[in-house]
Design a protein around this motif. Structure first.
Motif, PDB file in Angstrom:
ATOM      1  N   THR A 248      58.387  66.517  14.667  1.00 61.63           N
ATOM      2  CA  THR A 248      58.475  65.671  13.472  1.00 61.63           C
ATOM      3  C   THR A 248      57.159  65.634  12.707  1.00 61.63           C
ATOM      4  O   THR A 248      57.120  65.167  11.567  1.00 61.63           O
ATOM      5  N   VAL A 290      60.400  62.406   8.686  1.00 63.58           N
ATOM      6  CA  VAL A 290      61.110  63.582   8.166  1.00 63.58           C
ATOM      7  C   VAL A 290      61.966  63.157   6.975  1.00 63.58           C
ATOM      8  O   VAL A 290      62.783  62.242   7.068  1.00 63.58           O
ATOM      9  N   SER A 296      66.152  67.148   9.904  1.00 66.77           N
ATOM     10  CA  SER A 296      66.394  66.140  10.935  1.00 66.77           C
ATOM     11  C   SER A 296      67.456  66.601  11.921  1.00 66.77           C
ATOM     12  O   SER A 296      67.304  66.437  13.137  1.00 66.77           O
TER      13      SER A 296
END
Length: 339
Positions: A248, A290, A296
């Motif tokens: 992330t 994100v 994602s």
């Protein structure tokens, strides 16, 4: 004459029926019974209808900036009803200048369907959750419950609304305040096209969305994202197979539930978010790290299932997630102080 009419009309009816059959026959007829094993439509839930007076009071409180120390924010500031119950910020600004919340603000839509509240699950329901941000110095910045109770007792409108909603000798209490906000939030449960599909209308999803639903199930996403809210029912480690922050690119590592429990086994545990309206509620994850939903989905496949989803699978799953979108009526979104 009737005989000839039947001869001419019958083939046309048969052709029309075959055309309709072809239209509905997209190869995913067997997917529906599989889906109903993992998901339930909102219409199948035995939801209690909140008291109208409590809902009305709760809506006023939800939009009222007097529920913050300096009067700079309301519940709607972070959970904006015009943008699907979020503010689309990574971290929400607090009441005091320069302050921000410590985690991303999740949507208030469908939150009442969740088994727990907050990213670490520390509140049992929306009523208990409502009190948390109010007393948080980084959020609403109210010093204590009594400060807010005393403030509201000076407002004629609330003397009337609390008395109407609660048959108590002293109706303006912090518990009644959070109860009323919870009652209002329990009305924010709109139905989506996916609900119609689960109810039996297989035309409610197009072929691309059905392909995405199948990929969602086959990829194992339903391990955590199932039920009526497609999540919100458990705590799970974020990064079962890999360190989440490496994927992330989070600026800081949040220890999740560990901050409360101090149990090593509960590091990086967070509440599994519900996926309803997910296409509208970016940025994603507990830290809003994100922005893109495709990214994602791809990250979740790697972190939680240890699979590399193909571009086609990601595109299909995102298409399916779009069928989870639903909105509340315009009049509900409008502040009662502006009506």
């Amino acid at each position: 004459m009737k005989k000839y009419l039947i001869i001419f009309i019958l083939p046309a009816l048969i052709a029309c029926g075959n055309k309709q059959k072809e239209k509905s026959n997209d190869g995913y007829e067997d997917l529906h019974p599989i889906a109903t094993n993992f998901f339930q439509p909102i219409s199948s839930l035995d939801l209690e209808t909140p008291d109208a007076d409590k809902v009305n009071l709760g809506k006023h409180l939800f939009f009222d900036t007097r529920l913050s120390g300096e009067g700079n924010i309301s519940c709607n500031s972070c959970h904006n009803l015009n943008t699907y119950g979020v503010d689309n910020e990574r971290f929400s600004p607090g009441d005091a200048p320069g302050t921000v919340g410590g985690r991303n603000s999740p949507t208030v839509f469908h939150a009442a369907l969740h088994k727990m509240q907050f990213w670490d699950g520390r509140a049992a329901d929306v009523e208990e959750q409502a009190g948390g941000p109010i007393l948080n110095p980084l959020e609403h910045n109210i010093k204590d419950e009594q400060q807010l109770v005393d403030r509201l007792k000076e407002v004629d409108l609330y003397l009337e609304l609390f008395s109407k909603a609660y048959d108590d000798e002293d109706p303006i209490t912090f518990d009644n305040l959070t109860n009323a906000i919870g009652a209002f939030e329990r009305t924010l449960i709109p139905e989506s096209r996916f609900d119609k599909y689960l109810e039996g209308d297989q035309s409610a999803l197009n072929t691309n969305e059905k392909r995405g639903l199948k990929a969602f199930i086959d990829s194992g996403c339903i391990t955590c994202h199932s039920g009526p809210a497609l999540g919100g029912q458990m705590l799970q480690k974020f990064g079962l197979f890999h360190d989440y922050w490496k994927h992330t690119e989070s600026e800081a590592v949040d220890l999740g539930l560990y901050d409360i429990s101090e149990r090593e086994s509960e590091k990086y545990f967070f509440k599994v978010p519900g996926l309803r309206n997910i296409v509208h509620t970016a940025p994603y994850f507990h830290d809003g790290s994100v922005q893109d939903l495709d990214d994602s989905v791809r990250i979740m496949g790697k972190l939680q299932r240890n699979v590399d989803l193909s571009d086609e699978e990601v595109n299909d799953i995102v298409a399916f997630l779009g069928s989870l979108s639903s909105d509340i009526p315009e009049d509900v979104k409008q502040s009662p102080f502006e009506m």
